[in-house]
Design a protein around this motif. Structure first.
Motif, mmCIF file in Angstrom:
data_model
loop_
_atom_site.group_PDB
_atom_site.id
_atom_site.type_symbol
_atom_site.label_atom_id
_atom_site.label_comp_id
_atom_site.label_asym_id
_atom_site.label_seq_id
_atom_site.Cartn_x
_atom_site.Cartn_y
_atom_site.Cartn_z
ATOM 1 N N PHE A 330 5.868 4.509 4.580
ATOM 2 C CA PHE A 330 5.539 5.855 5.029
ATOM 3 C C PHE A 330 4.773 6.645 3.742
ATOM 4 O O PHE A 330 3.794 7.231 4.010
ATOM 5 C CB PHE A 330 6.472 6.887 5.471
ATOM 6 N N GLN A 331 5.358 6.694 2.591
ATOM 7 C CA GLN A 331 5.080 7.295 1.441
ATOM 8 C C GLN A 331 3.584 6.536 0.933
ATOM 9 O O GLN A 331 2.965 7.032 0.263
ATOM 10 C CB GLN A 331 5.875 7.218 0.201
ATOM 11 N N ASN A 332 3.442 5.247 1.293
ATOM 12 C CA ASN A 332 2.244 4.578 0.729
ATOM 13 C C ASN A 332 1.330 4.062 1.743
ATOM 14 O O ASN A 332 0.371 3.156 1.739
ATOM 15 C CB ASN A 332 2.629 3.441 0.030
ATOM 16 N N GLN A 333 1.262 4.876 2.877
ATOM 17 C CA GLN A 333 0.336 4.621 4.045
ATOM 18 C C GLN A 333 -1.077 4.502 3.837
ATOM 19 O O GLN A 333 -1.976 3.858 4.124
ATOM 20 C CB GLN A 333 0.848 4.911 5.200
ATOM 21 N N GLU A 334 -1.480 5.610 2.870
ATOM 22 C CA GLU A 334 -2.830 5.817 2.320
ATOM 23 C C GLU A 334 -2.819 4.662 1.045
ATOM 24 O O GLU A 334 -4.414 4.227 1.137
ATOM 25 C CB GLU A 334 -3.188 7.017 2.107
ATOM 26 N N LYS A 335 -2.046 4.483 0.352
ATOM 27 C CA LYS A 335 -2.279 3.684 -0.706
ATOM 28 C C LYS A 335 -2.147 2.332 -0.753
ATOM 29 O O LYS A 335 -2.607 1.712 -1.407
ATOM 30 C CB LYS A 335 -1.190 4.308 -1.650
ATOM 31 N N GLY A 336 -1.267 1.860 0.262
ATOM 32 C CA GLY A 336 -1.077 0.440 0.364
ATOM 33 C C GLY A 336 -1.411 -0.193 1.678
ATOM 34 O O GLY A 336 -0.997 0.462 2.819
ATOM 35 N N LEU A 337 -1.577 -1.547 1.782
ATOM 36 C CA LEU A 337 -1.878 -2.338 2.957
ATOM 37 C C LEU A 337 -0.970 -3.571 2.754
ATOM 38 O O LEU A 337 -1.067 -4.475 1.964
ATOM 39 C CB LEU A 337 -3.203 -2.794 3.357
ATOM 40 N N ILE A 338 0.187 -3.436 3.624
ATOM 41 C CA ILE A 338 0.992 -4.836 3.525
ATOM 42 C C ILE A 338 0.589 -5.845 4.674
ATOM 43 O O ILE A 338 0.298 -5.641 5.731
ATOM 44 C CB ILE A 338 2.408 -4.485 3.597
ATOM 45 N N ILE A 339 0.236 -7.041 4.280
ATOM 46 C CA ILE A 339 -0.015 -8.037 5.517
ATOM 47 C C ILE A 339 0.877 -9.170 5.298
ATOM 48 O O ILE A 339 1.308 -9.705 4.401
ATOM 49 C CB ILE A 339 -1.440 -8.724 4.634
ATOM 50 N N ARG A 340 1.551 -9.316 6.527
ATOM 51 C CA ARG A 340 2.637 -10.496 6.641
ATOM 52 C C ARG A 340 2.036 -11.506 7.085
ATOM 53 O O ARG A 340 1.552 -11.630 8.339
ATOM 54 C CB ARG A 340 3.632 -9.815 7.699
ATOM 55 N N GLY A 341 1.814 -12.787 6.193
ATOM 56 C CA GLY A 341 1.494 -13.653 6.612
ATOM 57 C C GLY A 341 -0.146 -13.959 5.837
ATOM 58 O O GLY A 341 -0.059 -13.868 4.702
ATOM 59 N N TRP A 342 -1.145 -14.537 6.422
ATOM 60 C CA TRP A 342 -2.431 -15.218 5.761
ATOM 61 C C TRP A 342 -3.268 -14.270 5.572
ATOM 62 O O TRP A 342 -3.624 -13.359 6.453
ATOM 63 C CB TRP A 342 -2.702 -16.287 6.551
ATOM 64 N N ALA A 343 -4.006 -14.056 4.530
ATOM 65 C CA ALA A 343 -4.831 -12.984 4.425
ATOM 66 C C ALA A 343 -6.176 -13.532 3.864
ATOM 67 O O ALA A 343 -6.376 -14.758 3.484
ATOM 68 C CB ALA A 343 -4.401 -11.999 3.348
ATOM 69 N N PRO A 344 -7.346 -12.935 4.402
ATOM 70 C CA PRO A 344 -8.811 -13.384 4.195
ATOM 71 C C PRO A 344 -9.128 -13.136 2.615
ATOM 72 O O PRO A 344 -9.753 -12.175 2.133
ATOM 73 C CB PRO A 344 -9.567 -12.572 5.086
ATOM 74 N N GLN A 345 -8.300 -14.164 1.777
ATOM 75 C CA GLN A 345 -8.442 -13.821 0.497
ATOM 76 C C GLN A 345 -9.846 -13.605 -0.387
ATOM 77 O O GLN A 345 -10.135 -12.901 -1.244
ATOM 78 C CB GLN A 345 -7.529 -14.835 -0.228
ATOM 79 N N VAL A 346 -10.781 -14.559 -0.066
ATOM 80 C CA VAL A 346 -11.953 -14.712 -0.620
ATOM 81 C C VAL A 346 -12.697 -13.403 -0.221
ATOM 82 O O VAL A 346 -13.306 -12.929 -1.157
ATOM 83 C CB VAL A 346 -12.853 -15.979 -0.329
ATOM 84 N N LEU A 347 -12.589 -12.984 0.805
ATOM 85 C CA LEU A 347 -13.083 -11.507 1.042
ATOM 86 C C LEU A 347 -12.740 -10.502 0.529
ATOM 87 O O LEU A 347 -13.500 -9.682 0.048
ATOM 88 C CB LEU A 347 -12.989 -11.474 2.691
#
Length: 482
Positions: A330-347
């Motif tokens: 809640f406190q970091n909803q603007e500041k952070g994005l948590i991705i559970r699993g695989w992410a488009p890393q090169v992008l």
């Protein structure tokens, strides 16, 4: 001999190991040869073929690039259908089963190769039996191991001087003074050595790197001490240039590319810390908790990839609080994005908003960060990652260390030491809060990013190496025919 043979395309087989850190770069190398009009076949298993199919560029290389599948022995090793890659495992038991299964791939692959012999085989060093196969067919074989050449030089020197007991030591005989703060696990060294010895019997080593990053001095050191030739053809991440290809080698991303890009587009240049430890490092909850506290205390924006929590989106508040401080999301909803699993890393790494990469120093991740001029916060875990860290920090000066000192054989399981929130916060601030040191590291990282892009362009070091290697292979084939 007339010159006609020289124009005839080569027939090349690539045999990648079934783990992303091995498969992604080797298949990118395969597309390089195909883009030059050579007939390339990648030999893999059905589920891995599906993944690869999505990442093969839709350009002219597609007509020259083919996938041949051999069945994956799921039943023989008691694995459920669909787990055909180390990245699909979430525990040590299944990891060992996938490893066992890969050793059973020899008969079907050999059978196919013997019935349809190529001009050359490029195989991962984790398939040492390819040496014997290539010798029987009297064709050249090139090895690939997914390491930097610097790491191989370090491994060879540590072996030569038996430096396995002390926690901190300097590696002798290398062009730079390299000080290690952890020693390699004996079982890893025992497993690696016979594979590296067999690798030296090949016609050469294909390296996913460019000459300027490993350094001429390490290429000379390697060739002088081993008598073996190394071919730098990378970075693989720059081979897949278009957006579609960047979306990541066919793996399904846990977050939509659009969502990721629009989040990054709303951020300032160099303001986001990207945190990702690859697909084979899984931390216990108490370590994830320290990461969350450390990044929150630094006050910087972040994208954090947490494969440990894939499929646990609906976990209870009680479960969540084991790895995230109360109210963290809640406190970091603007500041952070948590991705559970695989992410488009090169992008992500190629986006201007990303200012630092907190990484396990897996070679793929390292060379991707370098390609896009991103400085690193290094946190090695297993494999050869502790050597890569030293190339980043001590040799090239493009990163800072978090202070990890526990070197394990695999990336799973409980750990004796926890990297504290303070160490994480300090390392992030060192790179993200400005100041002379941070600016210098950023400048060097940008310079290496420019060198990486030049290396793969016409006239660049990797481009020249590819042309020379293809000419050599044609000569070897045509001598055999004449």
């Amino acid at each position: 001999m007339d010159g006609k043979g020289e124009d005839k395309p080569l027939k090349l087989y690539f045999i990648p190991y079934l783990a992303p850190g091995h498969m992604i770069p080797l298949c990118a190398m395969a597309t390089l040869f195909a883009s030059k009009g050579h007939h390339v076949t990648i030999i893999t298993t059905p589920f891995n073929a599906k993944t690869l199919q999505k990442s093969i560029p839709s350009s002219q290389s597609k007509q020259h690039l083919h996938l041949h599948t051999v069945p994956f022995p799921s039943q023989e090793v008691s694995l459920p259908d669909g787990i055909e890659n180390l990245s699909a495992t979430t525990n040590l038991d299944n990891l060992v089963k996938v490893y066992q299964a890969t050793t059973l791939l020899r008969p079907p692959i050999e059978n196919f190769v013997l019935q349809n012999p190529p001009d050359c085989i490029v195989a991962d060093f984790l398939f040492p039996w390819v040496d014997e196969l290539a010798n029987n067919l009297k064709i050249p074989r090139f090895a690939f191991n997914g390491f930097s050449l610097f790491a191989i030089c370090a491994i060879e020197s540590v072996k030569k001087h038996s430096l396995y007991s002390s926690t901190s030591f300097s590696i002798p005989d290398l062009p730079h003074t390299i000080t290690m703060n952890a020693s390699p696990p004996k079982q890893m060294s025992e497993m690696l050595q016979p594979l590296l010895d067999t690798e030296l019997k090949s016609n050469g080593l294909i390296v996913n790197n460019f000459v300027e990053l490993d350094g001429e001095e390490y290429i000379e050191h390697y060739e002088k001490t081993t008598g073996h030739k190394a071919w730098h053809l990378g970075p693989a991440s720059l081979i897949r240039r278009s957006i579609e290809e960047k979306v990541e080698s066919g793996q399904e991303s846990a977050v939509s590319v659009h969502e990721c890009l629009s989040w990054l587009n709303s951020k300032r240049v160099n303001s986001v810390v990207y945190i990702c430890f690859g697909s084979l490092c899984h931390f216990p909850d108490k370590q994830l908790y320290e990461i969350a506290c450390g990044i929150e205390a630094s006050g910087h924006e972040f994208i954090w990839v947490v494969p440990e929590k894939k499929g646990k989106e609906d976990e209870s508040e009680e479960e969540k609080e084991k790895w995230l401080p109360k109210g963290f999301q809640f406190q970091n909803q603007e500041k952070g994005l948590i991705i559970r699993g695989w992410a488009p890393q090169v992008l992500i790494l190629s986006h201007p908003a990303v200012g630092a990469f907190l990484t396990h120093c897996g070679w793929n991740s390292t060379v991707e960060a370098v390609s896009f001029g991103i400085p690193m916060i290094t946190w090695p875990v297993h494999g050869e990652q502790f050597y890569n860290e030293k190339l980043i920090t001590q040799v090239r000066g493009i990163g800072v260390e978090v202070g990890a000192a526990e070197w394990t054989a695999v990336g799973f399981g409980e750990r004796e030491k926890i990297v504290s929130r303070d160490s994480i916060q300090k390392a992030v601030e060192r790179l993200m809060d400005g100041g002379d040191e941070a600016e210098n590291i950023r400048r060097l990282a940008r310079e290496f990013g420019d060198k990486a892009k030049l290396a793969v362009q016409e006239g660049g070091s990797s481009h020249k190496n590819l042309t020379t290697l293809i000419d050599d292979l044609k000569r070897l084939r045509d001598c055999k025919l004449s």
